[in-house]
Design a protein around this motif. Structure first.
Motif, mmCIF file in Angstrom:
data_model
loop_
_atom_site.group_PDB
_atom_site.id
_atom_site.type_symbol
_atom_site.label_atom_id
_atom_site.label_comp_id
_atom_site.label_asym_id
_atom_site.label_seq_id
_atom_site.Cartn_x
_atom_site.Cartn_y
_atom_site.Cartn_z
ATOM 1 N N ALA A 189 0.886 -1.254 -0.062
ATOM 2 C CA ALA A 189 -0.025 0.087 0.054
ATOM 3 C C ALA A 189 0.798 1.340 0.048
ATOM 4 C CB ALA A 189 -0.840 0.026 1.289
ATOM 5 N N ASP A 190 0.409 2.322 -0.790
ATOM 6 C CA ASP A 190 1.214 3.444 -0.842
ATOM 7 C C ASP A 190 1.416 4.031 0.393
ATOM 8 O OD1 ASP A 190 1.883 3.206 -3.491
ATOM 9 O OD2 ASP A 190 0.225 4.500 -4.216
ATOM 10 N N ILE A 191 0.432 4.405 0.991
ATOM 11 C CA ILE A 191 0.354 4.795 2.385
ATOM 12 C C ILE A 191 -0.655 4.137 3.328
ATOM 13 C CG2 ILE A 191 -0.093 7.221 3.817
ATOM 14 C CD1 ILE A 191 0.517 8.582 1.061
ATOM 15 N N VAL A 192 -0.425 4.061 4.464
ATOM 16 C CA VAL A 192 -1.267 3.562 5.648
ATOM 17 C C VAL A 192 -1.199 4.807 6.718
ATOM 18 C CG1 VAL A 192 -1.872 1.547 7.202
ATOM 19 C CG2 VAL A 192 -0.833 1.246 4.920
ATOM 20 N N THR A 193 -2.343 4.929 7.234
ATOM 21 C CA THR A 193 -2.296 6.104 8.259
ATOM 22 C C THR A 193 -3.608 6.024 8.876
ATOM 23 O OG1 THR A 193 -2.735 8.632 8.237
ATOM 24 C CG2 THR A 193 -3.556 7.664 6.374
ATOM 25 N N ASN A 194 -3.642 6.478 10.135
ATOM 26 C CA ASN A 194 -4.761 6.824 11.137
ATOM 27 C C ASN A 194 -5.649 7.866 10.648
ATOM 28 O OD1 ASN A 194 -2.829 8.815 11.857
ATOM 29 N ND2 ASN A 194 -3.139 8.391 14.159
ATOM 30 N N TRP A 195 -5.244 8.836 9.769
ATOM 31 C CA TRP A 195 -6.232 9.672 9.513
ATOM 32 C C TRP A 195 -7.792 8.921 8.893
ATOM 33 C CZ3 TRP A 195 -7.033 10.936 3.545
ATOM 34 C CH2 TRP A 195 -7.850 11.635 3.123
ATOM 35 N N GLN A 196 -8.746 9.769 9.353
ATOM 36 C CA GLN A 196 -10.124 9.245 9.288
ATOM 37 C C GLN A 196 -10.337 8.006 10.110
ATOM 38 O OE1 GLN A 196 -12.290 10.234 5.388
ATOM 39 N NE2 GLN A 196 -10.337 9.919 4.593
ATOM 40 N N GLY A 197 -9.514 7.686 10.945
ATOM 41 C CA GLY A 197 -9.850 6.370 11.834
ATOM 42 C C GLY A 197 -8.861 5.352 11.416
ATOM 43 N N GLY A 198 -8.266 5.496 10.134
ATOM 44 C CA GLY A 198 -7.588 4.330 9.490
ATOM 45 C C GLY A 198 -7.945 4.391 8.344
ATOM 46 N N ALA A 199 -6.639 4.746 7.268
ATOM 47 C CA ALA A 199 -6.936 4.707 5.987
ATOM 48 C C ALA A 199 -5.757 3.880 5.219
ATOM 49 C CB ALA A 199 -7.029 6.116 5.575
ATOM 50 N N ILE A 200 -6.000 3.349 3.981
ATOM 51 C CA ILE A 200 -5.146 2.856 3.080
ATOM 52 C C ILE A 200 -5.350 3.718 1.738
ATOM 53 C CG2 ILE A 200 -4.284 0.958 1.763
ATOM 54 C CD1 ILE A 200 -6.133 -0.908 3.647
ATOM 55 N N VAL A 201 -4.063 4.385 1.537
ATOM 56 C CA VAL A 201 -4.197 5.214 0.434
ATOM 57 C C VAL A 201 -3.288 4.807 -0.813
ATOM 58 C CG1 VAL A 201 -3.491 7.910 -0.353
ATOM 59 C CG2 VAL A 201 -4.353 7.230 1.839
ATOM 60 N N GLU A 202 -4.081 4.843 -2.147
ATOM 61 C CA GLU A 202 -3.116 4.678 -3.254
ATOM 62 C C GLU A 202 -3.155 5.761 -4.102
ATOM 63 O OE1 GLU A 202 -1.420 2.376 -6.262
ATOM 64 O OE2 GLU A 202 -1.946 1.629 -4.237
ATOM 65 N N VAL A 203 -1.936 6.165 -4.455
ATOM 66 C CA VAL A 203 -1.683 7.331 -4.922
ATOM 67 C C VAL A 203 -1.300 7.135 -6.418
ATOM 68 C CG1 VAL A 203 -0.007 9.414 -5.168
ATOM 69 C CG2 VAL A 203 -0.473 8.198 -2.961
ATOM 70 N N LYS A 204 -1.851 7.913 -7.437
ATOM 71 C CA LYS A 204 -1.772 7.950 -8.800
ATOM 72 C C LYS A 204 -1.482 9.415 -9.184
ATOM 73 C CE LYS A 204 -3.109 3.644 -9.421
ATOM 74 N NZ LYS A 204 -1.798 2.522 -9.613
ATOM 75 N N LYS A 205 -0.643 9.554 -10.307
ATOM 76 C CA LYS A 205 -0.132 10.853 -10.719
ATOM 77 C C LYS A 205 -1.156 11.593 -11.262
ATOM 78 C CE LYS A 205 3.672 11.304 -13.043
ATOM 79 N NZ LYS A 205 4.711 11.219 -14.106
ATOM 80 N N TYR A 206 -2.130 11.217 -12.195
ATOM 81 C CA TYR A 206 -3.182 11.725 -12.513
ATOM 82 C C TYR A 206 -4.635 10.705 -12.767
ATOM 83 C CZ TYR A 206 0.078 15.062 -14.580
ATOM 84 O OH TYR A 206 1.126 15.868 -14.627
ATOM 85 N N LEU A 207 -5.567 11.336 -12.126
ATOM 86 C CA LEU A 207 -6.674 10.439 -11.932
ATOM 87 C C LEU A 207 -7.832 10.560 -13.003
ATOM 88 C CD1 LEU A 207 -7.491 10.821 -8.113
ATOM 89 C CD2 LEU A 207 -6.212 9.019 -9.415
ATOM 90 N N ASP A 208 -7.959 9.515 -14.077
ATOM 91 C CA ASP A 208 -8.886 9.682 -14.995
ATOM 92 C C ASP A 208 -9.889 8.399 -14.665
ATOM 93 O OD1 ASP A 208 -7.575 7.423 -16.192
ATOM 94 O OD2 ASP A 208 -6.817 8.636 -17.627
ATOM 95 N N ARG A 209 -10.710 8.165 -15.676
ATOM 96 C CA ARG A 209 -11.507 7.012 -15.356
ATOM 97 C C ARG A 209 -11.002 5.547 -15.145
ATOM 98 N NH1 ARG A 209 -13.574 2.889 -18.756
ATOM 99 N NH2 ARG A 209 -15.793 2.294 -18.269
ATOM 100 N N ASP A 210 -9.992 5.496 -16.322
ATOM 101 C CA ASP A 210 -9.171 3.936 -16.065
ATOM 102 C C ASP A 210 -8.254 3.957 -14.779
ATOM 103 O OD1 ASP A 210 -10.193 3.235 -18.407
ATOM 104 O OD2 ASP A 210 -8.583 3.906 -19.611
ATOM 105 N N THR A 211 -7.645 5.138 -14.515
ATOM 106 C CA THR A 211 -6.728 4.922 -13.190
ATOM 107 C C THR A 211 -7.472 4.977 -12.072
ATOM 108 O OG1 THR A 211 -6.310 7.428 -13.267
ATOM 109 C CG2 THR A 211 -4.699 6.263 -14.324
ATOM 110 N N ILE A 212 -8.512 5.470 -11.804
ATOM 111 C CA ILE A 212 -9.483 5.392 -10.701
ATOM 112 C C ILE A 212 -10.061 3.922 -10.584
ATOM 113 C CG2 ILE A 212 -11.731 5.911 -9.659
ATOM 114 C CD1 ILE A 212 -11.426 8.796 -10.921
ATOM 115 N N TYR A 213 -10.496 3.363 -11.501
ATOM 116 C CA TYR A 213 -10.936 2.058 -11.279
ATOM 117 C C TYR A 213 -9.525 1.158 -11.135
ATOM 118 C CZ TYR A 213 -15.394 2.599 -13.601
ATOM 119 O OH TYR A 213 -16.721 2.910 -13.897
#
Length: 209
Positions: free
Chosen positions: A47-71
């Motif tokens: 996982a790119d980032i794991v944090t206790n933000w929002q009570g615990g979150a896993i974050v996947e980072v992409k350079k640019y978000l379009d339809r395909d990268t979001i999916y």
């Protein structure tokens, strides 16, 4: 803010990579008082980032978000989110391609119908912009203990026991016999208690035959 303006203000290198944005976001979370871990092992991936933000979150980072990268990102997060209850967050720049922006925003809206999933276009939200300082949350730092490790799916023990049982069927027979004897003994003791009207005392001092 345009992605190019964000990149300049954040001091990214000329040939910046996805990891630069990942480290920037992790640093922003840390500045706000949250604990973060990057490249955390999670169910066969990282996982790119794991944090206790929002009570615990896993974050996947992409350079640019379009339809395909979001999916793509949501698919990865669904894997990382197995066997835990962390919020699943996709973060990146809204695609600068104007023709692709409507589908990106629509896709974000659709996947966010799942309350566990959140899409963050970091160049459109003030709290993530370079230069926007947010005071760390002392309440977060005081009350929250970092628990950032993600549980992995561990089928090893189950498979090991299955193989042992398959190779040694007599063990299963012996275990079933012992269980049957224990149940029979419990029933016999309960019947005795009922017959002698000593059910309450038997609960604490089973009769000895």
């Amino acid at each position: 803010m345009l992605p190019s303006q964000f990149i300049d203000a954040a001091g990214f290198p000329e040939r910046w990579q996805e990891r630069d944005l990942q480290e920037y976001l992790a640093k922003r979370l840390t500045e706000r008082g949250f604990h973060t871990q990057t490249e955390a092992p999670a169910n066969g991936g990282r996982a790119d980032i794991v944090t206790n933000w929002q009570g615990g979150a896993i974050v996947e980072v992409k350079k640019y978000l379009d339809r395909d990268t979001i999916y793509q990102a949501v698919g990865q997060l669904n894997l990382y989110g197995l066997n835990n209850t962390h919020k699943l967050v996709v973060m990146g720049f809204l695609t600068p391609d104007a023709s692709s922006q409507p589908s990106a925003l629509k896709t974000a809206s659709m996947v966010e119908q799942n309350p566990r999933i959140q899409i963050v276009f970091v160049n459109t939200e003030k709290e993530w912009l370079p230069g926007n300082r947010i005071a760390p949350s002392r309440l977060v730092q005081f009350f929250w203990e970092p628990k950032l490790s993600l549980p992995n799916l561990d089928l090893g023990s189950f498979i090991w026991w299955f193989r042992v049982a398959k190779a040694n069927p007599m063990l299963m027979v012996i275990a079933a016999t012992l269980l049957s004897v224990m149940v029979s003994q419990m029933k016999r003791e309960l019947n005795y208690c009922q017959q002698t009207n000593q059910v309450w005392s038997c609960l604490f001092s089973p009769p000895i035959n």
